[in-house]
Design a protein around this motif. Structure first.
Motif, PDB file in Angstrom:
ATOM      1  N   VAL A 160       0.838  -1.207   0.000  1.00 22.50           N
ATOM      2  CA  VAL A 160       0.000   0.000   0.000  1.00 22.50           C
ATOM      3  C   VAL A 160       0.873   1.257   0.000  1.00 22.50           C
ATOM      4  CG1 VAL A 160      -1.635   1.341   1.386  1.00 22.50           C
ATOM      5  CG2 VAL A 160      -2.001  -1.104   1.049  1.00 22.50           C
ATOM      6  N   LEU A 161       1.903   1.259   0.819  1.00 25.18           N
ATOM      7  CA  LEU A 161       2.779   2.428   0.881  1.00 25.18           C
ATOM      8  C   LEU A 161       3.565   2.624  -0.417  1.00 25.18           C
ATOM      9  CD1 LEU A 161       4.007   2.204   4.581  1.00 25.18           C
ATOM     10  CD2 LEU A 161       2.331   3.778   3.617  1.00 25.18           C
ATOM     11  N   LEU A 195       1.236   4.216  -2.888  1.00 29.90           N
ATOM     12  CA  LEU A 195       1.109   5.640  -2.561  1.00 29.90           C
ATOM     13  C   LEU A 195       2.335   6.426  -2.998  1.00 29.90           C
ATOM     14  CD1 LEU A 195      -0.554   5.461   0.967  1.00 29.90           C
ATOM     15  CD2 LEU A 195      -1.617   6.191  -1.178  1.00 29.90           C
ATOM     16  N   GLN A 240       2.132   6.861  -6.802  1.00 33.36           N
ATOM     17  CA  GLN A 240       1.110   7.855  -7.156  1.00 33.36           C
ATOM     18  C   GLN A 240       1.583   9.274  -6.848  1.00 33.36           C
ATOM     19  OE1 GLN A 240      -2.321   6.462  -4.991  1.00 33.36           O
ATOM     20  NE2 GLN A 240      -3.132   5.389  -6.781  1.00 33.36           N
ATOM     21  N   THR A 241       2.242   9.444  -5.728  1.00 26.39           N
ATOM     22  CA  THR A 241       2.736  10.767  -5.349  1.00 26.39           C
ATOM     23  C   THR A 241       3.772  11.273  -6.344  1.00 26.39           C
ATOM     24  OG1 THR A 241       2.360  10.276  -3.011  1.00 26.39           O
ATOM     25  CG2 THR A 241       3.868  12.073  -3.504  1.00 26.39           C
ATOM     26  N   THR A 263      10.014  10.100   1.119  1.00 28.10           N
ATOM     27  CA  THR A 263       8.906   9.152   1.165  1.00 28.10           C
ATOM     28  C   THR A 263       9.400   7.742   1.473  1.00 28.10           C
ATOM     29  OG1 THR A 263       7.748  10.518  -0.458  1.00 28.10           O
ATOM     30  CG2 THR A 263       6.884   8.318  -0.095  1.00 28.10           C
TER      31      THR A 263
END
Length: 193
Positions: free
Chosen positions: A20-21, A24, A27-28, A172
């Motif tokens: 999931v991370l 993300l 996508q970021t 990130t």
């Protein structure tokens, strides 16, 4: 048996959270690249309009000394500009008449310039330079008195964009790793109790 089940559960949770991370993160970074591309496209459009504003007539477009002067002024004002070339129609096709890349003056312009001139369209793409850096290339028609009179080839350095994106990715990934470690420790603590 119970200890084995706890390890499997912990492993499953870590894998799901990591996935999931990572999604993300992807996508970021994709969203940031899109924002930077839109920003560079807008900046190139504004630069071409500002260059148009310095040309009052078709006769002024033929004043190569003035065009060269304007190009150097813009490069001085906007350090992210790598290149500006001005091409106007000639019997052989669009020819570069002014540019900070002096070696290009007098040569025929590239195919993007011809497409932009003929269609009146704004063409953009990212190009690698021989030294490995990337530039944002924008080819746009010159408009004088509402008529197409040639093209601008404007190239902007993407070094700043790449630095920001790389910094964001590192931050990130560090956050991702710290989050995974915290989740593992919390789950381990809970499973032991």
């Amino acid at each position: 048996m119970r200890f084995n089940l706890q390890i499997k559960l912990l492993f499953f949770v870590v894998v799901v959270v990591s996935f999931v991370l990572m999604v993300l993160l992807f996508q970021t970074v994709s969203r940031e690249k899109q924002i930077f591309q839109a920003n560079f496209k807008e900046r190139a459009a504004i630069l071409s309009l500002a260059l148009d504003a310095g040309i009052g007539s078709l006769e002024e477009l033929k004043d190569t000394a003035k065009l060269q002067s304007n190009i150097y002024k813009f490069i001085w004002l906007y350090p992210e500009i790598v290149k500006i070339s001005v091409s106007i129609p000639s019997p052989e096709g669009l020819k570069v008449v002014a540019s900070n890349a002096i070696e290009e003056i007098g040569r025929l312009a590239g195919s993007e310039n011809n497409i932009s001139y003929e269609q009146g369209s704004f063409l953009t793409k990212t190009l690698p330079l021989p030294d490995g850096t990337k530039v944002f290339s924008s080819v746009t028609p010159i408009r004088v008195g509402g008529q197409r009179a040639g093209t601008y080839d404007i190239r902007l350095s993407l070094e700043t964009e790449e630095e920001v994106i790389l910094h964001q990715q590192r931050w990130t990934v560090a956050t991702l790793l710290i989050s995974i470690i915290i989740i593992i420790l919390l789950l381990s603590f809970l499973l032991v109790r």
